[in-house]
Structure formats: C-alpha cells, structure tokens
Enzyme design. Sequence first.
Site, PDB file in Angstrom:
ATOM      1  N   THR A  33       0.821  -1.199   0.000  1.00 40.17           N
ATOM      2  CA  THR A  33       0.000   0.000   0.000  1.00 40.17           C
ATOM      3  C   THR A  33       0.859   1.255   0.000  1.00 40.17           C
ATOM      4  OG1 THR A  33      -0.221   0.395   2.394  1.00 40.17           O
ATOM      5  CG2 THR A  33      -1.636  -1.313   1.419  1.00 40.17           C
ATOM      6  N   ASP A  57      -4.275   5.748   2.464  1.00 36.39           N
ATOM      7  CA  ASP A  57      -3.897   6.818   3.383  1.00 36.39           C
ATOM      8  C   ASP A  57      -4.395   6.360   4.747  1.00 36.39           C
ATOM      9  OD1 ASP A  57      -3.745   9.044   5.022  1.00 36.39           O
ATOM     10  OD2 ASP A  57      -4.556  10.438   3.539  1.00 36.39           O
ATOM     11  N   ASN A  84       3.973   0.235   8.797  1.00 33.69           N
ATOM     12  CA  ASN A  84       5.232   0.927   8.577  1.00 33.69           C
ATOM     13  C   ASN A  84       5.055   2.421   8.327  1.00 33.69           C
ATOM     14  OD1 ASN A  84       8.149   1.130   7.670  1.00 33.69           O
ATOM     15  ND2 ASN A  84       7.135   1.609   5.750  1.00 33.69           N
ATOM     16  N   SER A 135       8.069   0.720  15.480  1.00 34.24           N
ATOM     17  CA  SER A 135       8.201   1.742  16.511  1.00 34.24           C
ATOM     18  C   SER A 135       9.544   2.427  16.272  1.00 34.24           C
ATOM     19  CB  SER A 135       8.110   1.112  17.896  1.00 34.24           C
ATOM     20  OG  SER A 135       8.296   2.090  18.909  1.00 34.24           O
ATOM     21  N   TYR A 149       7.530  13.289  18.194  1.00 33.77           N
ATOM     22  CA  TYR A 149       7.742  11.946  17.637  1.00 33.77           C
ATOM     23  C   TYR A 149       7.823  10.917  18.758  1.00 33.77           C
ATOM     24  CZ  TYR A 149       9.802   8.273  14.704  1.00 33.77           C
ATOM     25  OH  TYR A 149      10.043   7.102  14.030  1.00 33.77           O
ATOM     26  N   LYS A 153       5.539   7.430  19.342  1.00 29.90           N
ATOM     27  CA  LYS A 153       6.110   6.089  19.439  1.00 29.90           C
ATOM     28  C   LYS A 153       5.919   5.486  20.829  1.00 29.90           C
ATOM     29  CE  LYS A 153       7.327   5.656  15.200  1.00 29.90           C
ATOM     30  NZ  LYS A 153       6.559   4.727  14.336  1.00 29.90           N
TER      31      LYS A 153
END
Length: 283
Positions: A33, A57, A84, A135, A149, A153
Amino acid sequence: MPEKIWFITGASRGFGRIWAEAALKRGDKVAATARNTESLSELASRFGDHVLPLPLDVTDADGVRQAVADAHRYFGRLDIVLNNAGYALVGAIEEIDEGDLRAELDTNVFGMLRVIQASLPYLRAQGNGHIVSVSSVAGIVANPIAGAYNMSKWAVEAMHEALAQEVEGFGIKVTLIEPGAYATDFASATSLRISEGLEAYAPLREQAFAAGAKMEFGDPRATAAAILKLVDEQTPPLRFFLGTEGLPVARAAYSARLSTWEAWEAESNAAQGNGKQHAIAAL
C-alpha cells in the site's frame, strides 16, 4: 517454508519497500500500500500477481477498512500485517503546533490502530497471524526537539504491549520493531516536518541537529534478513531492536530510571498509606 501473505503500509519507499521486495523475492505475496500506487508500479511489473498494489492513506478509516478487505479477498488470508507508515514532527515542546501534533498522531498512532482494528477480525477468524509494527528507539527514550515523535512512538509501544496480551488467546502474535538511525529517506520532506522555531531554543536545536549529523546510520538493506527471520519464528519477541543503537540506549535509560525509583522508594511506599481493597468498576 510455506508462502506468507503480507499487508504492508508505506510500501513505496524506505523499510516498507525493502521488506516488501525481500518477501516477494523469496516467494511470498504482498498487498503493498501507498498513498500513490504509481510508486508501486515497478514492484507490480517485476512480481506480477504476487503483489497487489493498493492506494492507502492510513488517516482515512474507511480507506483502511477497504484496503484490508481487498487484500484479504484477493489473497484469501493475511499472515503478516506490517504497520510501517509514519513520519516525524521535529520541535521543542513549546514550539509544537497542536494541529501539527494531532496530524502526526493521526498517522503514527491512529493510523496503526485503524490497520490493526481492520485486520483483527480476519486474523481471529483464521486463528493465526502476526501484527508487526514499526516503533523506534525513540519509543524507548525521549530526546529534546523530538518530543512529538517520542509521544507517538511511546503510544505505539503501549498499544502493542496491551494488544499482545489481548490477542494471544486467538493465536495472533505481536512484534514491535524498534529501529535506530538508518540511511533511509526518513529525513526527507515527506517524512520529516519541522515546527516553526523559537529563538530561545535555537542553541538546543543546533546541538540536536549537530549530534544527529554525527550519528552512524545503518544500511537499511541489511535489515531484510532479520525481518524475514522474525516473521518465521514460532514465538517471536514482542520487542526487537533493529541495529546496534537500541540496546545500549535502553540499558542506560532503564538503569537511570531504576536508580531514581529506588532512591525515592521509601517516600513512594510511605505514600501508600493504609491499604484498603476496593472493587474495580466493570469495564
């Protein structure tokens, strides 16, 4: 080894593309994808009907459900669901725009959640499957200028730790891949967004960028063998560091945390007071 059916988000470049190619080269099949399926045309021409290019998306809940359903209909099952897709928002906590942070969390956290929730009915019906999500070492420790960020995570880490316990009884495995720094295009304009800076944080920002420039970046293509071994394991780990950065960082961080908690243990215990039992409300 029987062929495996993969569903991979963010398969157009970086880790997603490398791992999709590695799976296809060994004879597996991949629902690949990307936001723009033209970026997947080369994969499709090389591997034919072993690859199913799908537009996706991950911020579009209906689109996620449709893509997962299309992949399952096409291949008949899903063995590995590989989350991912994601990007990094850079800036000090005071600098971060709330809308920008919401957008990052919508991709990095809620995007993963949407894919997981869309996939689980199929995996439960099969009685097997493996959810593998990317992660980061940034999900273990936080750093200045990277707090947004880190938030995303750390949330991913908590989500998957709970998920692993919830789905174990259905025969479903869960693994968090925690990469260190790799020479992918993660620092490109599509994967890295920088908040408007305040002058007060300019020295800290320069220090953080200078430290990043000195880092030794791993070869992303060297990761493929480890990922294939991971998904072939009967009892894969919940957490897996990719590269040499993670374990030393985790050792230092957890040692420091334990030292602090232990130094304040007496005060923590005193704050318990006289223990009492209370029924927990039904969830």
